[in-house]
Design an enzyme around this catalytic site. Structure first.
Site, PDB file in Angstrom:
ATOM      1  N   CYS A 112       6.326  18.848  -2.110  1.00  0.00           N
ATOM      2  CA  CYS A 112       5.297  19.869  -2.046  1.00  0.00           C
ATOM      3  C   CYS A 112       5.582  20.783  -0.859  1.00  0.00           C
ATOM      4  CB  CYS A 112       3.922  19.235  -1.923  1.00  0.00           C
ATOM      5  SG  CYS A 112       3.634  17.889  -3.075  1.00  0.00           S
ATOM      6  N   ARG A 154       9.966  24.892  -4.401  1.00  0.00           N
ATOM      7  CA  ARG A 154       9.959  23.444  -4.261  1.00  0.00           C
ATOM      8  C   ARG A 154       9.279  22.765  -5.444  1.00  0.00           C
ATOM      9  NH1 ARG A 154      10.644  21.974   1.417  1.00  0.00           N
ATOM     10  NH2 ARG A 154       9.501  20.047   1.059  1.00  0.00           N
ATOM     11  N   TRP A 189       2.665  18.976  -5.799  1.00  0.00           N
ATOM     12  CA  TRP A 189       3.294  18.397  -6.988  1.00  0.00           C
ATOM     13  C   TRP A 189       2.747  16.980  -7.112  1.00  0.00           C
ATOM     14  CZ3 TRP A 189       6.606  14.457  -8.584  1.00  0.00           C
ATOM     15  CH2 TRP A 189       7.276  14.656  -9.786  1.00  0.00           C
ATOM     16  N   ASN A 242       2.393  16.111   2.274  1.00  0.00           N
ATOM     17  CA  ASN A 242       3.536  15.889   1.399  1.00  0.00           C
ATOM     18  C   ASN A 242       3.925  14.424   1.471  1.00  0.00           C
ATOM     19  OD1 ASN A 242       3.597  18.619   0.957  1.00  0.00           O
ATOM     20  ND2 ASN A 242       5.476  18.986   2.112  1.00  0.00           N
ATOM     21  N   GLY A 243       4.327  13.847   0.339  1.00  0.00           N
ATOM     22  CA  GLY A 243       4.800  12.473   0.350  1.00  0.00           C
ATOM     23  C   GLY A 243       3.809  11.520  -0.294  1.00  0.00           C
ATOM     24  N   GLU A 297      26.264  17.400 -16.814  1.00  0.00           N
ATOM     25  CA  GLU A 297      25.546  18.459 -16.119  1.00  0.00           C
ATOM     26  C   GLU A 297      25.012  19.493 -17.107  1.00  0.00           C
ATOM     27  OE1 GLU A 297      24.088  21.188 -13.155  1.00  0.00           O
ATOM     28  OE2 GLU A 297      24.217  19.028 -13.439  1.00  0.00           O
ATOM     29  N   LYS A 328      21.086  20.396 -17.405  1.00  0.00           N
ATOM     30  CA  LYS A 328      20.561  21.744 -17.238  1.00  0.00           C
ATOM     31  C   LYS A 328      19.753  22.177 -18.460  1.00  0.00           C
ATOM     32  CE  LYS A 328      21.602  22.939 -13.216  1.00  0.00           C
ATOM     33  NZ  LYS A 328      21.342  21.521 -12.896  1.00  0.00           N
ATOM     34  N   GLU A 347      16.343  20.286 -18.628  1.00  0.00           N
ATOM     35  CA  GLU A 347      15.364  20.495 -17.561  1.00  0.00           C
ATOM     36  C   GLU A 347      14.760  21.890 -17.584  1.00  0.00           C
ATOM     37  OE1 GLU A 347      16.997  19.674 -13.725  1.00  0.00           O
ATOM     38  OE2 GLU A 347      18.669  21.065 -13.927  1.00  0.00           O
ATOM     39  N   HIS A 401      31.394   4.937 -30.613  1.00  0.00           N
ATOM     40  CA  HIS A 401      30.741   3.679 -30.250  1.00  0.00           C
ATOM     41  C   HIS A 401      29.221   3.777 -30.339  1.00  0.00           C
ATOM     42  CE1 HIS A 401      34.531   1.897 -29.116  1.00  0.00           C
ATOM     43  NE2 HIS A 401      34.805   2.958 -28.367  1.00  0.00           N
ATOM     44  N   LYS A 443      12.038  21.137  -6.424  1.00  0.00           N
ATOM     45  CA  LYS A 443      13.351  21.435  -5.878  1.00  0.00           C
ATOM     46  C   LYS A 443      13.838  20.338  -4.948  1.00  0.00           C
ATOM     47  CE  LYS A 443      16.932  24.034  -5.193  1.00  0.00           C
ATOM     48  NZ  LYS A 443      17.899  24.215  -6.287  1.00  0.00           N
TER      49      LYS A 443
END
Length: 606
Positions: free
Chosen positions: A2, A27, A74, A98-99, A478, A482, A485, A501, A601
């Site tokens: 956050c 963020r 967040w 935050n946290g 990757e 991308k 997300e 497989h 972020k």
């Protein structure tokens, strides 16, 4: 994860706090709020959703006061809502956080038994009531904060207003970043220097378990009951660095910046005249290193995946690779002649920081690949290898990833030279291949229209597969990451040889299969796997150079021709089209490209 902003100013601070929060949008957040203090009374405005919602609330109901705190949240504890939005407040204390407070339930039960009433689902409210309890029992704000630091468990950064002290803001950190900004008769508090850039370039970074009292005269910092000093540094960040320019989104701007920032990073680690890699002094003997353990999260871990291929194949150095969120819980033994490498854009990734501290407890030297060298990971590492990507605002990493790859390629070459497994001629070849990358990437960016057309077809799919072999396998991973997300399309990346497989059962005419296939020693193997896909009706998007596309003979749904490069640097170049495919697919679907849902972020909680 956050964002926090606090200001002791000369004028009304609510507009300044709002501006600071806008700079922290990158963020990630799902609600926001501001609290100010005037005439001994705490007042606040909060809103769920984007900052525009909070702006509308502030316009309708302005906040007065020259001291205040703000927050973008967040959700960790409690769903996104106005009620759960920060700041949280009692009549005596307002707080942004935050946290995660790990022992919040224990504290909530204790405070509830003392008559405290909780109105939110968050862990943060516990801190507000804990501090209020101490103040009500005669403690000063400073005494209350010191006592609270002994009661709180977890990773957090805090900014706090006390109704009875209109002259101070109190800040604290444990495992989550917090910076103090020094102005002229004004003081600032923020999650990072980005939030403070419009106000000051004089920054002090709090260290682990620091807490500070800010007043108009400066800041007093404490740790474990003692007053301590922290260095004030100049930061180069400025408001000019974070505009979108003529791009629709930060993500596209940052994709377009890659030729420049890759060139900047190369210049920092290469002598172009000698075509020789120059690393800073390292705390380990590269020639005698027995094993390198690479730990990272998300996209950074995929950079580590590519590095593992390079270091083992080119430098003949055994590499252990793990995601940080799993690494330390195995209680992995560490080779006494080995070293740890951590990779992080922000340098504040909680899982990566925890892995670093675990390895250091076992005597490992730590090399950090970072975009923010003054971050917590940077300060706790033995050496920082700095990627010169500049501020990355889009939540989905682009230029930070490719600069990580460039730096790791330089590192692999340096290790190979130190271990005597390549000669000066081969080092020059590999270095030359790296120096060509900015121009080759610019070529790809200049032919973006074709990729956009392909992306429109991909955007119609429900499921997408990415395939690659060797160093192209992490790029397939990757590409899938991308796409999922930012477009919310389900996507998976696989080693092409693993298709038969299991994953081949997913193939039909509705599933695009994006194949990363430069002309290298594994091309024929990949091509064989591709034939299996097309035989089952898979719609192939083929990423290769002219030789590879000629061998395909027009059998794919679409092909993207990339410049021919040395296979050593191919994973860096081939990252660009998978970024562009994801970006244009997301734009076609109308998603929030720069701030995709549920993502942040800088992930500063475990």
């Amino acid at each position: 994860m956050c964002g926090i902003v606090g200001i002791i100013g000369k004028a009304e601070v609510a507009p300044l706090l709002f501006d600071g929060l806008k700079r922290l949008e990158y963020r990630g957040y799902d609600s926001a709020g501001i609290a100010t203090l005037k005439d001994g009374r705490i007042d606040r405005r909060r809103a769920e959703g984007k900052l525009g919602n909070l702006g509308a609330v502030l316009q309708a109901q302005p906040l007065a006061g020259t001291i205040g705190i703000g927050h973008t949240r967040w959700a960790t504890h409690g769903r996104p809502s106005e009620n759960n939005a920060h700041p949280h407040a009692t009549d005596k204390v307002a707080i942004v956080h935050n946290g995660i407070i790990e022992n919040f339930q224990e504290l909530r039960d204790e405070l509830g038994s003392l008559g405290k009433k909780f109105t939110t689902d968050t862990d943060t409210e516990v801190v507000a009531h804990l501090l209020t309890h101490y103040v009500e029992h005669g403690h000063s704000p400073e005494q209350a904060m010191e006592r609270a630091m002994g009661r709180l468990h977890g990773a957090f950064s805090l900014a706090i207003l006390f109704a009875d002290r209109p002259d101070i803001i109190v800040g604290a950190r444990r495992g989550s970043p917090l910076a103090i900004g020094f102005g002229d008769g004004e003081m600032f508090l923020g999650s990072d220097a980005m939030a403070l850039a419009p106000f000051t370039n004089r920054i002090c970074y709090l260290e682990e378990d620091d807490w500070a009292v800010l007043s108009m005269d400066g800041a007093t910092i404490y740790n474990d009951g003692r007053r301590v000093n922290r260095e004030i540094v100049q930061t180069a960040l400025s408001g000019a660095l974070i505009g979108k320019g003529n791009h629709r989104h930060f993500m596209m701007k940052e994709i377009a910046e890659q030729p420049t920032v890759i060139g900047d990073t190369l210049q920092a680690f290469m002598n172009p005249l000698e075509r020789r890699i120059q690393l800073p002094d390292l705390p380990v003997d590269l020639a005698g290193l027995s094993r390198l353990t690479i730990v990272a999260c998300g996209t950074a871990s995929l950079a580590g995946h590519v590095a593992k291929y390079w270091l083992e194949s080119v430098a003949r150095l055994p590499v252990e690779l793990d995601v940080a969120s799993e690494f330390r819980y195995r209680q992995a033994p560490m080779d006494p002649d080995g070293a740890l490498m951590v990779i992080s854009q922000s340098g504040e990734t909680a899982d990566t920081l925890a892995a670093l501290r675990y390895a250091k407890s076992l005597g490992q030297k730590v090399l950090a690949v970072l975009n923010v060298p003054e971050s917590t990971i940077g300060r706790e590492s033995d050496v920082v290898l700095h990627t010169l990507a500049g501020p990355e605002i889009g939540v989905a990493s682009t230029k930070a990833f490719t600069t990580q790859l460039v730096l790791l390629a330089c590192f692999a070459i340096a290790v190979a030279r130190a271990r005597g497994v390549i000669d000066a001629a081969r080092e020059a070849e590999l270095s030359s291949a790296l120096t060509e990358l900015p121009a080759r990437i610019a070529e790809v960016l200049n032919h973006d229209v074709h990729i956009r057309e392909i992306a429109l077809k991909v955007a119609e799919a429900r499921d997408v597969l990415f395939l690659g072999r060797g160093t192209s396998y992490p790029i397939a991973l990757e590409g899938a990451l991308k796409l999922k997300e930012i477009s919310y399309i389900h996507a998976e990346g696989y080693a092409a040889g693993e298709m038969k497989h299991g994953p081949i059962a997913l193939i039909d005419e509705n599933v695009p299969v994006i194949v990363v296939a430069p002309s290298d020693e594994l091309f024929d193997k990949t091509f064989s796997n591709l034939q299996e896909v097309m035989a089952r009706g898979g719609r192939v998007v083929f990423l290769s150079d002219a030789d590879g596309i000629r061998k395909l003979g027009g059998q794919a749904m679409a092909a993207v021709e990339l410049p021919r490069v040395d296979p050593f640097v191919a994973p860096i170049l081939y990252t660009i089209p998978v970024q562009l495919l994801a970006y244009h697919a997301a734009v076609a679907k109308g998603t929030d490209v720069d701030q995709p849902r549920n993502l942040a972020k800088s992930v500063t909680v475990e």
